[in-house]
Design a protein around this motif. Structure first.
Motif, mmCIF file in Angstrom:
data_model
loop_
_atom_site.group_PDB
_atom_site.id
_atom_site.type_symbol
_atom_site.label_atom_id
_atom_site.label_comp_id
_atom_site.label_asym_id
_atom_site.label_seq_id
_atom_site.Cartn_x
_atom_site.Cartn_y
_atom_site.Cartn_z
ATOM 1 N N TRP A 142 0.709 -1.358 0.078
ATOM 2 C CA TRP A 142 0.003 -0.115 0.382
ATOM 3 C C TRP A 142 1.080 1.499 -0.457
ATOM 4 O O TRP A 142 1.722 1.521 0.956
ATOM 5 N N VAL A 143 0.641 2.286 -1.416
ATOM 6 C CA VAL A 143 1.611 3.357 -1.403
ATOM 7 C C VAL A 143 0.570 4.482 -1.063
ATOM 8 O O VAL A 143 0.108 5.062 -1.220
ATOM 9 N N PRO A 144 0.419 4.928 0.557
ATOM 10 C CA PRO A 144 -0.196 6.622 0.661
ATOM 11 C C PRO A 144 0.014 7.961 -0.214
ATOM 12 O O PRO A 144 1.184 7.713 -0.632
ATOM 13 N N PRO A 145 -0.312 8.408 -0.410
ATOM 14 C CA PRO A 145 -0.454 9.731 -0.713
ATOM 15 C C PRO A 145 0.413 10.654 -0.620
ATOM 16 O O PRO A 145 1.372 11.745 -1.007
ATOM 17 N N ASP A 146 0.332 10.637 0.579
ATOM 18 C CA ASP A 146 1.425 10.808 1.600
ATOM 19 C C ASP A 146 2.607 10.337 2.186
ATOM 20 O O ASP A 146 1.520 9.526 2.966
#
Length: 83
Positions: free
Chosen positions: A11-15
Motif C-alpha cells: 500500500w502506497v499512501p499519497p503522503d
C-alpha cells in the motif's frame, strides 16, 4: 502480520506520513481522540525534523504504542517499496 505484508500487497499512501497515522474508532472517549491528534501531529513534526527521535518515541510510549514495533513496521514497508 505487519502492514508491509498483509495479503502480499503493498500500500502506497499519497503522503508517506500517512504510514505513521493512527486512528480511533467512533466510540473512543475524548481523551483517546485527543491522544490520536497529538500522536498524528507529532508524526508530522518528527518527519519534518522539528522534534527528535527520543521525543517522538516517548510520546508513542506514553500513549501505549510500542515505538520500536510501530516505526519498525513502517521501515519494513518502506524497505519493500524500495526493492
Amino acid at each position: 502480520m505487519s502492514i508491509a505484508s498483509d495479503n502480499n500487497l503493498l500500500w502506497v499512501p499519497p503522503d508517506i506520513g500517512d504510514l505513521l497515522t493512527v486512528s480511533v474508532n467512533g466510540q473512543a472517549d475524548d481523551s483517546t481522540a485527543q491522544g490520536m491528534l497529538v500522536i498524528n501531529g507529532a508524526a508530522s513534526q518528527w518527519l519534518a525534523g522539528t522534534i527528535d527521535d527520543y521525543t517522538y518515541f516517548e510520546l508513542l510510549d506514553h500513549y501505549g504504542i510500542d515505538p520500536l514495533r510501530f516505526v519498525g513496521e513502517v521501515e519494513e514497508h518502506m524497505a519493500l517499496l524500495m526493492r
